[in-house]
Design an enzyme around this catalytic site. Structure first.
Site, PDB file in Angstrom:
ATOM      1  N   GLY A  95     -10.573  -1.929  28.274  1.00 32.87           N
ATOM      2  CA  GLY A  95      -9.436  -1.186  27.745  1.00 32.87           C
ATOM      3  C   GLY A  95      -9.768  -0.413  26.479  1.00 32.87           C
ATOM      4  CG  HIS A 134      -5.294  -8.278  30.944  1.00 31.14           C
ATOM      5  ND1 HIS A 134      -4.294  -8.932  30.261  1.00 31.14           N
ATOM      6  CD2 HIS A 134      -6.385  -8.358  30.149  1.00 31.14           C
ATOM      7  CE1 HIS A 134      -4.760  -9.392  29.126  1.00 31.14           C
ATOM      8  NE2 HIS A 134      -6.016  -9.059  29.016  1.00 31.14           N
TER       9      HIS A 134
HETATM   10  P1  AMP Z   1      -8.509  -9.541  26.409  1.00 31.55           P
HETATM   11  O1  AMP Z   1      -7.996 -10.450  27.473  1.00 31.55           O
HETATM   12  O2  AMP Z   1      -7.545  -9.278  25.317  1.00 31.55           O
HETATM   13  O3  AMP Z   1      -9.878  -9.954  25.923  1.00 31.55           O
HETATM   14  O4  AMP Z   1      -8.706  -8.129  27.107  1.00 31.55           O
HETATM   15  C1  AMP Z   1      -9.462  -8.012  28.286  1.00 31.55           C
HETATM   16  C2  AMP Z   1      -9.615  -6.543  28.604  1.00 31.55           C
HETATM   17  O5  AMP Z   1      -8.328  -5.969  28.776  1.00 31.55           O
HETATM   18  C3  AMP Z   1     -10.318  -5.772  27.473  1.00 31.55           C
HETATM   19  O6  AMP Z   1     -11.194  -4.813  28.039  1.00 31.55           O
HETATM   20  C4  AMP Z   1      -9.159  -5.112  26.777  1.00 31.55           C
HETATM   21  O7  AMP Z   1      -9.511  -3.912  26.128  1.00 31.55           O
HETATM   22  C5  AMP Z   1      -8.233  -4.829  27.945  1.00 31.55           C
HETATM   23  N1  AMP Z   1      -6.862  -4.644  27.467  1.00 31.55           N
HETATM   24  C6  AMP Z   1      -6.165  -5.456  26.635  1.00 31.55           C
HETATM   25  N2  AMP Z   1      -4.972  -4.914  26.340  1.00 31.55           N
HETATM   26  C7  AMP Z   1      -4.903  -3.738  27.011  1.00 31.55           C
HETATM   27  C8  AMP Z   1      -3.929  -2.706  27.109  1.00 31.55           C
HETATM   28  N3  AMP Z   1      -2.771  -2.770  26.453  1.00 31.55           N
HETATM   29  N4  AMP Z   1      -4.195  -1.641  27.878  1.00 31.55           N
HETATM   30  C9  AMP Z   1      -5.374  -1.547  28.546  1.00 31.55           C
HETATM   31  N5  AMP Z   1      -6.345  -2.482  28.494  1.00 31.55           N
HETATM   32  C10 AMP Z   1      -6.119  -3.565  27.730  1.00 31.55           C
END
Ligand code: AMP
Length: 319
Positions: free
Chosen positions: A153, A42
């Site tokens: 991501g 994030h």
């Molecule tokens: P989430 O909180 O899991 O819904 O993720 C929020 C954003 O962070 C989304 O766009 C995900 O793709 C991105 N994200 C989650 N994990 C990663 C990671 N390991 N590397 C890069 N971006 C990430």
């Protein structure tokens, strides 16, 4: 030096008013939508947004619309204080942390669906209705944040494609910026759900990046047959006793439809469960970087992965 605290907003309307003020002053706005339990993945999105936009907004909302009954909605980690601290450390200007009732008040009746091949398979097949929930919340966030760019991501590659379709079809004028997957040094993609894993399960989860690495090596050695590449990944996953495979597919990067031959840009998509924890990953051979993954499943010493923001959600400067 202490970072300035971001503005803390609790409703889409409050964000809309702020965003209107920013836009009328000619400032560009970057949005990083999250479900919280923020980790270095994030933070990488926030950093990219910080470098490219005048104002950065992070939303933290565990969106019930994208969870199915029986999934981990209730137990999803919500370390709000640590998350606000992480946003402050990254120089974020505003954080939207709405209650469910603020996003979906009484009488709420909107549905948003991205139709077609893009939402026919993979994540949608495993989690029917998931992308309608994602599209709904992202549509609301795009409208109220007035975002010029949204940062997402690569790990959630299919979701990125769905949001790109949404932003295009809604004519929001928002650029979808897809950022590389951030991984632990042994290759495991960072995920808020990694916090659920015991040390033993975490070792078992390494089969996923190991499988992707094996497939990338096979492609580098000339393999182009999607079926054989699937088998390469599946062989690694099968060697991990605790891992239940949901899918392994080689797909077209735009439609996410399975392909039979690997051409440039094709993605290998993996989803599996370890106990009750669902993990996904993706790799575009020849394009995405993957660190060297340890060759054998070895239990990490107790506590090895317990330190730092990635697992505990604690505020840390180790980004
Ligand atoms: P989430 O909180 O899991 O819904 O993720 C929020 C954003 O962070 C989304 O766009 C995900 O793709 C991105 N994200 C989650 N994990 C990663 C990671 N390991 N590397 C890069 N971006 C990430």
């Amino acid at each position: 030096m202490l970072a300035a605290s971001p503005r803390h907003l609790d409703s889409p309307a409050a964000l809309r008013q702020l965003a209107d003020r920013w836009h009328s002053s000619g400032m560009s706005i970057g949005l990083v939508p999250t479900m919280g339990a923020l980790h270095r993945g994030h933070r990488s999105l926030m950093q990219r947004a910080r470098g490219e936009c005048d104002r950065v907004v992070v939303s933290i909302f565990v969106n019930p619309a994208q969870f199915r009954a029986g999934e981990d909605l209730e137990r999803y980690p919500r370390p709000v204080t640590a998350d606000l601290c992480a946003c402050a450390e990254e120089g974020v200007d505003a954080v939207l942390v709405p209650a469910v009732e603020a996003m979906y008040p009484r009488g709420f009746a909107l549905t948003v669906a991205v139709a077609g091949a893009l939402t026919a398979g993979l994540e949608e097949a495993s989690r029917p209705g998931h992308f309608a929930g994602v599209a709904l919340v992202v549509a609301k966030l795009l409208v109220c944040s007035r975002a010029d760019r949204i940062y997402m991501g690569q790990k959630d590659a299919q979701q990125c494609a769905v949001v790109r379709r949404l932003a295009t079809d809604l004519d929001t004028g928002t650029e979808v910026v897809v950022c590389p997957t951030v991984r632990d040094p042994d290759g495991l993609a960072l995920s808020s759900r990694n916090a659920y894993l015991t040390d033993e399960q975490r070792s078992q989860a390494l089969a996923i990046p190991r499988g992707l690495a094996a497939a990338a090596a096979a492609v580098a050695a000339g393999e182009r047959d999607a079926g054989r590449l699937r088998d390469v990944v599946l062989a690694e996953l099968a060697a991990s006793s605790g891992l239940a495979v949901e899918y392994v597919e080689v797909v077209d990067p735009l439609t996410f439809a399975p392909v039979t031959e690997v051409s440039e840009g094709a993605r290998i998509q993996v989803a599996g469960r370890i106990g009750a924890t669902r993990l996904i990953d993706t790799l575009c051979p020849g394009l995405d970087e993957l660190p060297a993954v340890p060759a054998r499943v070895e239990a990490a010493p107790a506590g090895t992965w317990a330190a730092g923001a990635d697992r505990s959600g604690a505020c840390s400067a180790s980004s």
